[in-house]
Structure formats: C-alpha cells, structure tokens
Design a protein around this motif. Structure first.
Motif, PDB file in Angstrom:
ATOM      1  N   UNK A  60      -0.217  71.600  22.274  1.00  0.00           N
ATOM      2  CA  UNK A  60      -0.205  72.230  23.596  1.00  0.00           C
ATOM      3  C   UNK A  60      -1.601  72.173  24.229  1.00  0.00           C
ATOM      4  N   UNK A  61      -2.631  72.174  23.388  1.00  0.00           N
ATOM      5  CA  UNK A  61      -4.006  72.048  23.887  1.00  0.00           C
ATOM      6  C   UNK A  61      -4.388  70.607  24.171  1.00  0.00           C
ATOM      7  N   UNK A  62      -3.480  69.658  23.910  1.00  0.00           N
ATOM      8  CA  UNK A  62      -3.766  68.246  24.145  1.00  0.00           C
ATOM      9  C   UNK A  62      -4.470  67.564  22.998  1.00  0.00           C
ATOM     10  N   UNK A  63      -4.690  68.257  21.902  1.00  0.00           N
ATOM     11  CA  UNK A  63      -5.466  67.713  20.789  1.00  0.00           C
ATOM     12  C   UNK A  63      -4.541  66.950  19.836  1.00  0.00           C
ATOM     13  N   UNK A  64      -3.976  65.861  20.347  1.00  0.00           N
ATOM     14  CA  UNK A  64      -2.979  65.129  19.564  1.00  0.00           C
ATOM     15  C   UNK A  64      -3.601  64.435  18.355  1.00  0.00           C
ATOM     16  N   UNK A  65      -4.852  64.017  18.454  1.00  0.00           N
ATOM     17  CA  UNK A  65      -5.500  63.357  17.317  1.00  0.00           C
ATOM     18  C   UNK A  65      -5.532  64.293  16.111  1.00  0.00           C
ATOM     19  N   UNK A  66      -5.940  65.547  16.332  1.00  0.00           N
ATOM     20  CA  UNK A  66      -6.005  66.516  15.240  1.00  0.00           C
ATOM     21  C   UNK A  66      -4.605  66.912  14.775  1.00  0.00           C
ATOM     22  N   UNK A  67      -3.677  67.056  15.729  1.00  0.00           N
ATOM     23  CA  UNK A  67      -2.299  67.399  15.354  1.00  0.00           C
ATOM     24  C   UNK A  67      -1.702  66.312  14.461  1.00  0.00           C
ATOM     25  N   UNK A  68      -1.950  65.053  14.805  1.00  0.00           N
ATOM     26  CA  UNK A  68      -1.433  63.949  13.999  1.00  0.00           C
ATOM     27  C   UNK A  68      -2.024  63.961  12.591  1.00  0.00           C
ATOM     28  N   UNK A  69      -3.300  64.336  12.474  1.00  0.00           N
ATOM     29  CA  UNK A  69      -3.924  64.442  11.149  1.00  0.00           C
ATOM     30  C   UNK A  69      -3.177  65.455  10.289  1.00  0.00           C
ATOM     31  N   UNK A  70      -2.828  66.599  10.865  1.00  0.00           N
ATOM     32  CA  UNK A  70      -2.139  67.638  10.098  1.00  0.00           C
ATOM     33  C   UNK A  70      -0.681  67.275   9.835  1.00  0.00           C
ATOM     34  N   UNK A  71      -0.072  66.571  10.773  1.00  0.00           N
ATOM     35  CA  UNK A  71       1.310  66.152  10.574  1.00  0.00           C
ATOM     36  C   UNK A  71       1.432  65.120   9.457  1.00  0.00           C
ATOM     37  N   UNK A  72       0.489  64.198   9.405  1.00  0.00           N
ATOM     38  CA  UNK A  72       0.619  63.083   8.480  1.00  0.00           C
ATOM     39  C   UNK A  72       1.500  61.986   9.035  1.00  0.00           C
ATOM     40  N   UNK A  73       1.877  62.092  10.282  1.00  0.00           N
ATOM     41  CA  UNK A  73       2.594  61.060  11.035  1.00  0.00           C
ATOM     42  C   UNK A  73       2.238  61.276  12.500  1.00  0.00           C
ATOM     43  N   UNK A  74       2.558  60.324  13.356  1.00  0.00           N
ATOM     44  CA  UNK A  74       2.137  60.400  14.754  1.00  0.00           C
ATOM     45  C   UNK A  74       3.217  61.049  15.598  1.00  0.00           C
ATOM     46  N   UNK A  75       2.822  62.096  16.306  1.00  0.00           N
ATOM     47  CA  UNK A  75       3.789  62.886  17.071  1.00  0.00           C
ATOM     48  C   UNK A  75       4.436  62.046  18.168  1.00  0.00           C
ATOM     49  N   UNK A  76       5.684  62.360  18.483  1.00  0.00           N
ATOM     50  CA  UNK A  76       6.413  61.575  19.481  1.00  0.00           C
ATOM     51  C   UNK A  76       7.348  62.465  20.291  1.00  0.00           C
ATOM     52  N   UNK A  77       7.737  61.964  21.438  1.00  0.00           N
ATOM     53  CA  UNK A  77       8.793  62.564  22.258  1.00  0.00           C
ATOM     54  C   UNK A  77       9.815  61.497  22.597  1.00  0.00           C
ATOM     55  N   UNK A  78      11.052  61.917  22.751  1.00  0.00           N
ATOM     56  CA  UNK A  78      12.128  61.016  23.147  1.00  0.00           C
ATOM     57  C   UNK A  78      12.695  61.459  24.486  1.00  0.00           C
ATOM     58  N   UNK A  79      13.454  60.579  25.115  1.00  0.00           N
ATOM     59  CA  UNK A  79      14.073  60.934  26.387  1.00  0.00           C
ATOM     60  C   UNK A  79      14.675  59.727  27.063  1.00  0.00           C
ATOM     61  N   UNK A  80      14.843  59.855  28.362  1.00  0.00           N
ATOM     62  CA  UNK A  80      15.441  58.795  29.178  1.00  0.00           C
ATOM     63  C   UNK A  80      14.515  58.480  30.341  1.00  0.00           C
ATOM     64  N   UNK A  81      14.374  57.194  30.665  1.00  0.00           N
ATOM     65  CA  UNK A  81      13.540  56.779  31.791  1.00  0.00           C
ATOM     66  C   UNK A  81      14.270  57.078  33.094  1.00  0.00           C
ATOM     67  N   UNK A  82      13.595  57.820  33.984  1.00  0.00           N
ATOM     68  CA  UNK A  82      14.219  58.235  35.245  1.00  0.00           C
ATOM     69  C   UNK A  82      13.350  57.787  36.418  1.00  0.00           C
TER      70      UNK A  82
END
Length: 316
Positions: free
Chosen positions: A176-198
């Motif tokens: 939520x703070x935009x710190x995806x690099x650090x979040x990915x380190x803790x996850x151990x995989x790269x965070x993602x979102x899914x959806x539909x192109x509109x």
C-alpha cells in the motif's frame, strides 16, 4: 495438485482415510514464513511417504469472525493465486473450507475433530502463532489437549528476512506504501494483480504512450500510487511495461484511481482480454505536471529507466 472444497459447519470427510501430513493456516500471500511451514510439512510427509495436505479457508478470518465485508475485503493472494502458489511449493492436496455464519458456532474441539481428525491427519504442522479458536485457549501451545493423542503437532518458528519480520500484515502495508521491492523480498515471489483490459480516456495514446487500462479483479490488494517497472501478461505472452497507479492529476482533479500500463514495443488491440501485471520495481511517485509536454518528457525517462531495469535484471 488436487483442490477439495469442504462445507461447514459439518464437512463430509468420509472419503479421506489415507494418513496425511496436514498443514494448517490461512496463508494470505503464501509468503516466506508460510513457505517455511509448507516446507516443514513437505519434509515430514516425504519421510513417512504420506501426502502433504493443506487445510485453509476461502474467506479471511476477518470476514468469518470480525464482520469484514466479504464483497470488498482485499487479499494478497485470492484463492486462484493461492492455489497456484500451493502447487508451486509442493502441496499435494488443498482443502478449502467454505463458511457461512454457522461456522462461528464451531468450537475449537469440533474444528479439530471434524476437520483435522476427520481428514486422518497423523502429523499437523502450523506456524507458531496459529490459532483455531480463542487466541489464549486454542493455539499451538495447547493443541495437544485437543488432539487427545490422535495426532502429533509441530510448530514452526517465525521467519525474518533481512531482519524484517515476515508477515501478511507487514507485506500488505509495504504494498500500500508502494514499496513493492521490499514486499517482493518478504513474499519470496513477485506480487501481481489480475483483471481485464478496459477502455480508458485515451490520453496515453494522445501523448504517444498508449496504455492498457486494467480493471483489477475485485478483492485484490493493489499497490500504492506511483509508477512501476512491471511485466504485463496478455494473450499468452509477457511484455515489459511501465505501469501507473494514480488519478491522472496532470489533466483533471478528482479522477478515479486507474491502473494503466504502457507495454514497451507492443502495438495491438487487447480490449476485453484477461491480463496480469507483475510488480517488479518502484520507479517514482505520481507528479502533477504543468503541461502535457512535461509529462511526455517524464514518460520518456520512465521508459528508459524501465528498459534499463530489465536489461540489468537479465544480466548474470
């Protein structure tokens, strides 16, 4: 991996008479701490020649017990992503409990009897802080009282990464703070979102940087406002991209939040297509420019930084 739905408050477990190692937890994010629990279960299962099963819930405990809105609650790993991650980390069977309000009446002893013993668990593995009822009564320190000699329980200690506690709450806050690099380190995989192109407002096309607007699948946590180096998956292929999460503040105030990706070296019509964005790296925050040209100049820099990031990422 086999996925099995279990009803509540009384599941039908008659068909599951094979001894198994049963890993317990909600596992939102299936992060490094969760992976340590699963790995412990996998090692024990292999030692005994038993299947490794995970028992989890379709809904977050906040929805089940604390009245959070099922329709709007946001997950790090909705059930589809969680299922894929469980298979990736070596789980043989994923049991998913689907609950309604009646589940709140299930006692801690009934949960153990109906779900854990009912699935013929011989060894139960869970994180040190796992609870299956009131926190001070039904936990990994007291589980042997509920087991009554019918299974062995193994508690896995907490996990830290780079001296940071690994937990779903911490990862959610980082995203939520935009710190995806650090979040990915803790996850151990790269965070993602899914959806539909509109369809969007077409401003990116007017600026020379056409974007694919992703209507994110409901119930997924979206990273904070900013510009990111991302990978965009559509029509069976991955594309490096730069993605903006923001309100298009340069043009009009009070615009709704959008997720817009400029796919590098791609030109095509993908409206209506299902897609996935993988959040690799935070580039910068959202800025209100005084002119369209100022934004165009910045987008050129963003594209260059994105290309540089992926060029360096692929080097040995």
């Amino acid at each position: 991996m086999e996925v099995i739905s279990l009803a509540s408050p009384v599941p039908d477990t008659a068909a599951y008479t094979t001894p198994r190692v049963l890993v317990l937890g909600f596992f939102d994010g299936v992060h490094r701490g969760h992976q340590a629990v699963i790995a412990k279960g996998r090692a024990i299962a292999d030692q005994h020649g038993w299947p490794l099963s995970v028992l989890t819930f379709a809904d977050h405990p906040a929805v089940i017990y604390r009245g959070a809105d099922r329709a709007t609650f946001e997950y790090l790993s909705p059930i589809t992503e969680k299922t894929a991650l469980m298979a990736r980390f070596g789980v043989d069977q994923l049991f998913v409990i689907h609950t309604d309000t009646s589940f709140r009446q299930v006692t801690s002893q009934q949960f153990i009897d109906r779900y854990v013993v009912g699935l013929d668990a011989q060894i139960v593995v869970a994180g040190f802080d796992y609870t299956f009822g009131p926190r001070d009564v039904a936990n990994m320190q007291t589980i042997d009282q509920f087991a009554q000699g019918r299974f062995q329980a193994v508690a896995v200690p907490p996990v830290a990464f780079n001296d940071i506690k690994v937990g779903s709450t911490e990862i959610r806050e980082l995203l939520i703070a935009g710190r995806v690099d650090q979040a990915n380190d803790l996850l151990g995989w790269t965070y993602c979102n899914t959806g539909t192109v509109v369809h969007g407002l077409q401003r990116g096309r007017e600026l020379g940087y056409p974007t694919a607007n992703l209507a994110v699948t409901p119930n997924e946590v979206v990273p904070g406002i900013g510009i990111y180096a991302t990978r965009f998956f559509v029509r069976g292929q991955w594309y490096p991209s730069m993605t903006s999460i923001g309100h298009n503040v340069t043009f009009e105030p009070n615009q709704p939040l959008t997720v817009e990706s400029n796919l590098l070296d791609f030109n095509g019509d993908i409206y209506g297509e299902p897609a996935k964005i993988v959040w690799d790296h935070y580039l910068r925050g959202e800025v209100k420019f005084s002119s369209a040209q100022g934004l165009i100049d910045q987008l050129a820099q963003d594209a260059a930084h994105t290309r540089q990031y992926y060029a360096e990422r692929t080097q040995p």
